[in-house]
Design an enzyme around this catalytic site. Structure first.
Site, mmCIF file in Angstrom:
data_model
loop_
_atom_site.group_PDB
_atom_site.id
_atom_site.type_symbol
_atom_site.label_atom_id
_atom_site.label_comp_id
_atom_site.label_asym_id
_atom_site.label_seq_id
_atom_site.Cartn_x
_atom_site.Cartn_y
_atom_site.Cartn_z
ATOM 1 N N HIS A 269 -6.887 -28.676 37.538
ATOM 2 C CA HIS A 269 -5.632 -27.937 37.373
ATOM 3 C C HIS A 269 -4.610 -28.366 38.428
ATOM 4 O O HIS A 269 -3.475 -28.737 38.101
ATOM 5 C CB HIS A 269 -5.917 -26.433 37.491
ATOM 6 C CG HIS A 269 -4.721 -25.565 37.333
ATOM 7 N ND1 HIS A 269 -4.413 -24.923 36.156
ATOM 8 C CD2 HIS A 269 -3.738 -25.212 38.209
ATOM 9 C CE1 HIS A 269 -3.302 -24.219 36.314
ATOM 10 N NE2 HIS A 269 -2.879 -24.369 37.557
ATOM 11 N N GLU A 270 -5.022 -28.328 39.700
ATOM 12 C CA GLU A 270 -4.087 -28.685 40.770
ATOM 13 C C GLU A 270 -3.757 -30.174 40.753
ATOM 14 O O GLU A 270 -2.640 -30.573 41.109
ATOM 15 C CB GLU A 270 -4.654 -28.270 42.124
ATOM 16 C CG GLU A 270 -4.949 -26.776 42.267
ATOM 17 C CD GLU A 270 -3.776 -25.868 41.904
ATOM 18 O OE1 GLU A 270 -2.609 -26.312 42.012
ATOM 19 O OE2 GLU A 270 -4.025 -24.716 41.493
ATOM 20 N N HIS A 273 -0.878 -30.585 38.429
ATOM 21 C CA HIS A 273 0.378 -30.295 39.141
ATOM 22 C C HIS A 273 0.766 -31.482 40.022
ATOM 23 O O HIS A 273 1.928 -31.909 40.058
ATOM 24 C CB HIS A 273 0.195 -29.067 40.033
ATOM 25 C CG HIS A 273 0.292 -27.758 39.329
ATOM 26 N ND1 HIS A 273 1.365 -27.401 38.557
ATOM 27 C CD2 HIS A 273 -0.556 -26.685 39.314
ATOM 28 C CE1 HIS A 273 1.186 -26.164 38.091
ATOM 29 N NE2 HIS A 273 0.022 -25.719 38.527
ATOM 30 N N GLU A 299 3.333 -25.962 34.727
ATOM 31 C CA GLU A 299 2.038 -25.430 34.320
ATOM 32 C C GLU A 299 1.466 -26.176 33.118
ATOM 33 O O GLU A 299 0.246 -26.294 32.978
ATOM 34 C CB GLU A 299 2.142 -23.938 34.001
ATOM 35 C CG GLU A 299 2.178 -23.047 35.215
ATOM 36 C CD GLU A 299 0.941 -23.191 36.090
ATOM 37 O OE1 GLU A 299 -0.168 -23.321 35.547
ATOM 38 O OE2 GLU A 299 1.090 -23.175 37.317
#
Length: 503
Positions: A269-270, A273, A299
């Site tokens: 997820h990060e 980003h 997101e």
């Protein structure tokens, strides 16, 4: 009279200097969440408040208005989607918005953010909501005032805050989209619940060494395309990503030997980003062409890599040998895939499966509106939280740490942030669908561990544009369609059909 090119150069240099100061404040806040001694929070609050105040003063300097007036009618800025045109138009918009906020309020919020996050960290560890409540009251009061000042005519204070993260978004529109999505998810959950085929998740009920998780998390982030020459992966109590410059992106995750998916999918997820930040144009750092368009789009990048890629069977067909070797397992790709896609209502948002995740967001979206409007007091918040979790998600939090204290966002003043997670899920599915079609089928590439085509497609169609298009324009231009919930629902149904018997 100064030539427009010289005026624009002055404007660009000024905005770059604002970004330099803001990045220094971000560095202090990254340090606060990773390495800072607990007793240093008061002085750190003073440091961050000072830098935030200086950046705000520069962003609202009347000289900006004079430069922008001089550039009015400049032919080179006529196209609002060009580098110059977007910079001039959005610099004017940002200037007018920021001018509504007094410098003392900006500094107060910055200081309260540092104190609030430290207080939240301690309160969560102690499972003591009362310890956090005064900091939350202070932050709500500050954010309510900011929202009232930022709101345009006809907007609520909450919408004034929401606009900072998702420009142009309105509560009524979001509530309508979320309601429709909720109905679809409830139907999907009911089918999964009664399915004759359920997931054997004994594989995840073992202990997985933190050292092994660190190693595998780093390898996964590197494999999908996070550039460790321009970024790093660290640990914190609540995962996040921050950019300290065009070649300095910091992503953070957390490790729990009792919950392997937390670190693996938190890291993906990060990393999503981070790859967006690394894909922005460095020559325009801090200016609209080199800045992300909205948090919904941001997101979408994290959720795309975490879920559309990371929870796919193709992904685990490629990485099963690696995860088995790291943790001395003998599981098949299908077993890992099933465990990582098990659906079960849970307490913790960041550990939720895709089918229930957006229900966690809906709860927060409704509660934070009530907090900002004053309809809900912090005295009643824990009860309201537990009541919503029981009625919406079907679970009852046994403690504040697993309930109202589980997220860092409100301690950091991020009211209006939560809805962007669900927007990101919707956008991610629609982008992935278009990329799959354009690239001739992503599953085969992912199964071979070839993530470069997908990342390259995202670079070309999303990252490189910065803020030159609105989020709606970017989705329409890239996918040929307005935003819809159908790609997400279709994606979930396809994936869960591999794990459950669906109608």
């Amino acid at each position: 009279m100064t030539a427009p090119t010289q005026t624009f150069a002055s404007l660009r240099d000024h905005l770059h200097q604002c970004a330099l100061i803001a990045s220094a404040a971000e560095l202090l806040q990254w340090d606060e969440r990773t390495m800072m001694p607990t007793q240093a929070s008061e002085f750190r609050a003073e440091q961050v408040a000072y830098l935030s105040g200086r950046a705000h003063a520069m962003r609202t300097d009347s000289q900006l208005a004079r430069w922008l007036d001089e550039l009015e009618g400049w032919e080179a800025a006529a196209d609002p989607h060009s580098d110059i045109g977007a910079t001039v138009a959005l610099a004017r918009k940002d200037y007018e918005k920021q001018r509504r906020l007094p410098g003392e309020l900006v500094e107060s919020i910055a200081a309260a953010t540092v104190r609030g996050q430290g207080c939240w960290d301690t309160a969560r560890r102690n499972d003591d909501y009362a310890q956090f409540q005064p900091a939350l009251d202070e932050m709500i009061s500050l954010q309510r005032r900011a929202g009232e000042l930022l709101a345009d005519p006809g907007q609520s204070a909450y919408e004034g805050l929401l606009d900072q993260y998702e420009p142009g978004a309105r509560v009524q529109d979001l509530a309508s989209v979320f309601a429709g999505l909720r109905d679809e998810l409830v139907q999907l959950l009911s089918e999964i619940t009664v399915s004759a085929r359920q997931v054997d998740d004994r594989l995840l009920k073992q202990k997985y060494s933190v050292d092994g998780q660190r190693q595998l998390s780093t390898e996964l982030a590197k494999a999908v395309g996070f550039d460790f020459q321009r970024g790093r992966l660290d640990e914190t109590s609540h995962p996040f990503c921050t950019s300290l410059g065009p070649s300095d992106c910091r992503i953070l995750t957390r490790y729990d030997e009792d919950w392997l998916p937390g670190s693996l999918f938190g890291t993906l997820h990060e990393a999503g980003h981070g790859m967006y930040e690394q894909g922005l144009r460095p020559d325009w750092y801090g200016l609209p062409p080199g800045t992300f368009v909205s948090l919904g789009i941001h997101e979408s990048q994290s959720r795309l890599w975490e879920n559309l890629v990371g929870r796919s069977l193709a992904f685990w067909k490629h990485f099963t040998p690696q995860i088995n070797e790291t943790f001395s397992q003998t599981a098949t790709p299908e077993q890992w895939h099933a465990c990582f896609n098990r659906v079960q209502p849970s307490l913790i948002r960041v550990e939720a499966d895709e089918a229930t995740y957006n229900l966690h967001i809906i709860v927060r979206f409704e509660l934070e509106q009530a907090l900002i409007s004053g309809e809900l007091s912090t005295n009643d918040l824990p009860f309201a939280w537990n009541e919503r979790y029981t009625s919406v998600i079907g679970v009852s939090p046994p403690s504040a740490a697993n309930g109202v204290l589980q997220d860092v966002h409100w301690s950091a003043g991020l009211f209006g942030y939560f809805p962007t997670y669900t927007l990101g899920n919707l956008i991610a599915a629609q982008l992935y669908e278009s990329a799959d079609e354009a690239l001739g089928g992503l599953d085969a590439q992912i199964e071979q561990g070839d993530f470069a085509p997908l990342l390259g497609w995202l670079r070309e169609n999303v990252h490189t544009h910065g803020r030159k298009f609105t989020a709606d324009e970017l989705v329409q231009n890239t996918t040929g369609k307005p935003l819809s919930a159908q790609p997400l629902i279709a994606s979930l149904r396809r994936r869960y059909a591999m794990v459950y018997d669906l109608a």
